[in-house]
Scaffold this active site. Structure first.
Site, short mmCIF file in Angstrom:
data_model
loop_
_atom_site.label_atom_id
_atom_site.label_comp_id
_atom_site.label_asym_id
_atom_site.label_seq_id
_atom_site.Cartn_x
_atom_site.Cartn_y
_atom_site.Cartn_z
CG ASP A 53 31.27 41.02 -26.04
OD1 ASP A 53 32.22 41.03 -25.23
OD2 ASP A 53 31.04 41.95 -26.83
CG ASN A 338 -9.32 -6.03 5.12
OD1 ASN A 338 -8.93 -5.06 5.75
ND2 ASN A 338 -8.53 -6.69 4.28
CD GLU A 373 -4.25 -12.32 4.32
OE1 GLU A 373 -5.02 -13.31 4.29
OE2 GLU A 373 -4.20 -11.47 3.42
#
Length: 456
Positions: A53, A338, A373
């Site tokens: 309100d 790697n 892989e």
């Protein structure tokens, strides 16, 4: 779970009236008689909507709204300002304070429940987006939920369907400052526009002598392109039954003539926000699903997806009595790559390897990183002889063209492959995989850089 609504009013009779209406619809209702009490409840408890309100002693509703929208803890809670009938200046002040919508006294039951339903659903969406933004660290969602984000987004595109040309011009004029509006008068033209363009909201006006606006709304819901686009029905006084029917079927919200510009903009803004939140939530879910089934390094599917999808492809091929072949292909001497050139270089080799696989396979072939892989390729509608031809082409593509990388280095890479095909009887996906794995082992044993395809 039902929504929790906070009703804020210093007049006890008003509170009891709203509380009774909401409890009848099975909402959980909390009440407050002062602005400070309302702020404390919102800070401490889970509130999905505030009915506020304006006229209260001490801290008025506008200040409460400003404080709620100014706090990171409560800014996402929808706020509906309740104003006196005819107090246009209060509506403007409420919207400027950050209110999401407004109602006028005496509060109409249909308007109340429509606003509550719309905004509590928006709050549920916001909560889900906030949760996903936090748990998934999704910057796109976090940015979307920021209060300032709406100011920088591309203007929403609306489709306005109104058979009355003057009414259409008036409504479009109210919206053009904020949105891009396409005006259409004919239902069939509207449906075609819905197929051709992406809309954030559709507004359908009553008044056509030879058309049913609710049927048009239902047709929009039936189209894939507009199925999730919010629809606002614009009706005239006395058409409340039609509005109620529309809300039960396909309509998200409604407006009654004469239209108040700020009310129209507020309703559209809520629906556009809801549509965009929905779109982003679905996109976030899609991204999460994609991340769950995709190998992040190579962009192909992962082992989890293969394990779940191979049985489906196998059973489909068995039921249709169609061929299905499987290839396991492995980069030769990848450990040496790697160890000698570094894992970062090895990652680039894997990425380039996956790219070459994609270039040499069809869209219906399933490519997945099987492990390390090693890659698995499932080929529907492919017999053993055809699968061997494909495997030899890929092997040659890998071996005959050196891999080149961003730092200028190049490397000759080879690959070995083993192939199996589905047997007509007494076979399974696991047995297919095992036969392909045995064939790959044989290719390695025979010296690498070759394809082994034993008889089925």
């Amino acid at each position: 779970m039902t929504a929790r609504i906070l009703v804020v009013d210093d007049v006890a009779a008003n509170v009891r009236l709203l509380e009774a209406r909401l409890l009848a619809e099975y909402y959980d209702v909390v009440t407050a008689s002062t602005g400070q009490e309302a702020l404390e409840i919102c800070e401490e408890g889970k509130i999905d909507l505030v009915l506020l309100d304006v006229m209260m002693p001490g801290m008025d509703g506008f200040e409460v709204c400003r404080r709620l929208k100014g706090s990171p803890r409560t800014q996402h809670i929808p706020v509906v300002i309740i104003t006196a009938l005819g107090q246009v200046d209060q509506r403007i002040t409420g919207l400027e304070a950050g209110a999401d919508d407004f109602l006028t006294k005496p509060v109409n039951d249909l308007q109340l429940l429509t606003r509550v339903r719309t905004l509590t659903r928006l709050k549920a969406l916001t909560d889900e987006l906030r949760l996903r933004a936090d748990s998934a660290s999704d910057p796109a969602l976090a940015e979307l939920l920021h209060p300032a984000a709406q100011e920088y987004q591309e203007p929403a595109r609306l489709l306005l369907v109104d058979p009355d040309a003057s009414s259409s011009r008036m409504i479009a004029g109210m919206l053009l400052q904020h949105y891009v509006v396409d005006e259409v008068s004919e239902p069939q033209t509207a449906l075609l526009r819905g197929l051709e363009r992406d809309y954030d909201c559709i507004l359908v006006a009553t008044g056509a002598e030879d058309g049913d606006p609710l049927r048009l709304c239902a047709q929009f819901r039936a189209l894939e392109q507009t199925r999730l686009v919010p629809i606002i029905l614009i009706a005239s006084p006395g058409e409340e039954h039609q509005v109620l029917r529309g809300l039960e079927l396909t309509v998200n919200d409604y407006l009654l003539r004469p239209i108040v510009p700020m009310e129209l903009v507020a309703r559209v803004r809520t629906q556009v926000k809801r549509k965009r939140y929905n779109d982003q939530l679905r996109a976030s879910v899609a991204r999460t699903v994609e991340m769950a089934i995709t190998d992040p390094l190579t962009g192909v599917y992962n082992r989890r997806y293969l394990d779940g999808h191979l049985p489906t492809l196998f059973n489909r091929a068995q039921a249709r009595q169609r061929p299905l072949s499987l290839m396991l292909i492995d980069i030769d001497r990848f450990k040496w790559i790697n160890d000698e050139m570094g894992h970062a270089f090895g990652d680039q080799v894997l990425q380039e390897f996956a790219l070459r696989l994609r270039r040499n396979l069809r869209s219906i072939d399933l490519i997945s990183r099987y492990g390390g892989e090693e890659f698995a390729i499932v080929m529907p509608e492919t017999d053993l002889a055809s699968a061997r031809i494909v495997a030899e082409r890929i092997r040659g593509e890998i071996a005959n063209k050196a891999f080149s990388f961003s730092d200028g280095r190049t490397l000759r890479v080879t690959a070995s492959a083993g192939i199996s095909t589905k047997k007509p009887f007494d076979d399974s996906p696991e047995q297919m995989l095992q036969r392909a794995d045995d064939a790959l082992y044989e290719a390695k044993k025979q010296g690498r850089n070759q394809v082994v395809a034993p008889a089925a």
